[in-house]
Design a protein around this motif. Structure first.
Motif, PDB file in Angstrom:
ATOM      1  N   GLN A 185       0.815  -0.892   0.184  1.00 48.21           N
ATOM      2  CA  GLN A 185       0.102  -0.208   0.307  1.00 48.21           C
ATOM      3  C   GLN A 185       0.806   1.407   0.397  1.00 48.21           C
ATOM      4  N   SER A 188      -0.334   8.894   0.672  1.00 51.40           N
ATOM      5  CA  SER A 188      -0.721  10.004  -0.163  1.00 51.40           C
ATOM      6  C   SER A 188      -0.908  11.463   0.653  1.00 51.40           C
ATOM      7  N   LYS A 206      -4.138   8.301  -8.517  1.00 55.02           N
ATOM      8  CA  LYS A 206      -5.926   8.742  -7.121  1.00 55.02           C
ATOM      9  C   LYS A 206      -6.269   7.593  -7.517  1.00 55.02           C
ATOM     10  N   SER A 207      -7.002   7.232  -6.542  1.00 54.47           N
ATOM     11  CA  SER A 207      -7.824   5.887  -6.202  1.00 54.47           C
ATOM     12  C   SER A 207      -8.181   5.286  -7.684  1.00 54.47           C
ATOM     13  N   ASN A 243      -7.939  -0.669  -6.225  1.00 60.03           N
ATOM     14  CA  ASN A 243      -8.352   0.404  -5.589  1.00 60.03           C
ATOM     15  C   ASN A 243      -9.503  -0.114  -4.498  1.00 60.03           C
ATOM     16  N   ARG A 244      -8.948   0.784  -3.063  1.00 58.48           N
ATOM     17  CA  ARG A 244      -9.573   0.335  -2.577  1.00 58.48           C
ATOM     18  C   ARG A 244      -9.830   0.850  -1.440  1.00 58.48           C
ATOM     19  N   SER A 246     -13.538   3.990  -2.629  1.00 52.72           N
ATOM     20  CA  SER A 246     -14.134   5.143  -3.558  1.00 52.72           C
ATOM     21  C   SER A 246     -15.765   5.441  -2.763  1.00 52.72           C
ATOM     22  N   LYS A 270      -4.933   4.771  -1.100  1.00 50.40           N
ATOM     23  CA  LYS A 270      -5.917   4.001  -1.393  1.00 50.40           C
ATOM     24  C   LYS A 270      -5.954   3.269  -2.214  1.00 50.40           C
ATOM     25  N   THR A 271      -4.656   3.062  -2.914  1.00 47.81           N
ATOM     26  CA  THR A 271      -4.838   1.424  -3.600  1.00 47.81           C
ATOM     27  C   THR A 271      -3.761   0.674  -3.226  1.00 47.81           C
ATOM     28  N   ASN A 311     -13.977   1.699   2.245  1.00 41.05           N
ATOM     29  CA  ASN A 311     -13.413   1.103   2.198  1.00 41.05           C
ATOM     30  C   ASN A 311     -13.418  -0.104   1.957  1.00 41.05           C
TER      31      ASN A 311
END
Length: 380
Positions: A185, A188, A206-207, A243-244, A246, A270-271, A311
């Motif tokens: 992971q 950010s 970005k996610s 993508n974790r 959104s 976020k990834t 999440n």
């Protein structure tokens, strides 16, 4: 509305307190404007956030309904909007003075009749393309599910009763954690607008960089020049990224393979980057993570709602149960799905282009007719 010479000018009747809507009124949201007025076909009520406009003269509602969706009107509106953090706001004093063409009532009817006929044909074409796209998308999803649960053999073996049915006897059913060496992971930091151009700039993903199974390297933010990061976070072609986080539940957990890119990018917090072990490959995992089998498990774990920050924790991701054939069959299945889905995707793209061109044609036709560039009377 009132007539000024050969122009029609919008103005309010009853000020901001009017919330009752009669048939023939027009309704707009001046605080959060998206580009048009809506015609009321039946009476009713709207919330205090909306503004109601009432015609003061005889007019053909169909003509003005088309006019309010035309390029002419939208361009005029662009001069009356203020950009806000939560959208666009219309400045009413300027909005109320937008001058619009006002042909005679007979001309309005003739133009509206013409546009009713022409747009009906275009809309039917668009609807057929959208139906085809939906059918192709369903075929694609079914093709993936079938290949991932049957391979080339009849499904008569073990069965995971909740997420998928029978699979070949020599396959296994196991949680994702048994297929991974590790999950990585990113971070950010505070990033800037713009893209990471040049050899000395870096960006953070970005996610949304992997939505719909497609890697989009432009979905990133520029890292500050002074930000120091672990170079192991750089993404490389072949990486499997998930993508974790959104605000859209259908996009949560999206996965894609990183492709060649002109940008130097790192994982964000976020990834995830999934590193498979010897039991599987990134490409087979890609198809698993773009299947209904996986998608249903993701959505079953989401406790929030669309629009909220949802999440997908590592611990949850690792528990998803997936069908696992021998590695040789995985390669065969991956190759088959790449070939088959590429063909389907080309058909989908063709249908989407057709629908997009038809929408452009529809918009151009409306703009031409309401401004007199196409004579609706002769066309009728």
């Amino acid at each position: 509305m009132q007539i000024t010479g050969n122009k029609v000018v919008l103005n309010l009747t009853g000020a901001d307190n009017m919330r009752h809507v009669e048939t023939g009124d027009y309704v707009s949201h001046l605080r959060s404007f998206q580009g048009g007025l809506e015609y009321a076909r039946i009476p009713g009520k709207v919330s205090a956030a909306y503004t109601v406009l009432k015609p003061k003269v005889a007019l053909d509602s169909r003509f003005f309904r088309y006019l309010f969706k035309s390029e002419l009107y939208v361009q005029a509106l662009q001069t009356t909007t203020d950009q806000l953090r939560d959208g666009q706001s219309i400045r009413y004093p300027q909005f109320s003075q937008i001058a619009l063409p006002q042909p005679s009532l007979d001309e309005q009817r003739a133009i509206a009749d013409y546009l009713d006929r022409e747009t009906a044909q275009i809309d039917a074409f668009i609807a057929k393309n959208e139906e085809l796209i939906a059918l192709l998308a369903e075929r694609r999803a079914a093709t993936i599910t079938s290949a991932l649960t049957s391979g080339r053999e009849e499904s008569t073996g073990s069965c995971d009763g909740r997420w998928f049915g029978a699979i070949p006897a020599h396959w296994e059913s196991m949680p994702l954690r048994y297929l991974l060496r590790r999950i990585e992971q990113g971070v950010s930091p505070q990033a800037e607008g713009g893209l990471a151009e040049g050899a000395h700039q870096f960006g953070v993903l970005k996610s949304g960089c992997v939505n719909a199974g497609i890697y989009r390297s432009t979905e990133h933010k520029l890292l500050p020049a002074e930000f120091d990061f672990d170079r192991s976070l750089l993404v490389r072609p072949g990486d499997l990224v998930v993508n974790r986080a959104s605000g859209s539940i259908p996009l949560l957990g999206s996965a894609a393979i990183v492709t060649q890119s002109p940008y130097r990018l790192i994982l964000s917090d976020k990834t995830f980057r999934l590193i498979p072990n010897a039991r599987t490959s990134s490409h087979y995992l890609y198809w698993l993570l773009n299947s209904r089998i996986y998608r249903e498990q993701v959505e079953s774990r989401v406790s929030g709602a669309d629009g909220l920050a949802n999440n997908l924790p590592q611990s949850t991701l690792k528990r998803f149960v997936l069908p696992v054939p021998p590695i040789e069959e995985q390669d065969q299945i991956s190759s088959y799905l790449t070939d088959r889905c590429t063909q389907i995707d080309k058909s989908i793209a063709t249908a989407r282009r057709g629908a997009a061109l038809a929408r452009e044609r529809r918009a151009a036709l409306i703009s031409a007719a309401v401004t007199g560039k196409v004579d609706g009377r002769e066309a009728s």
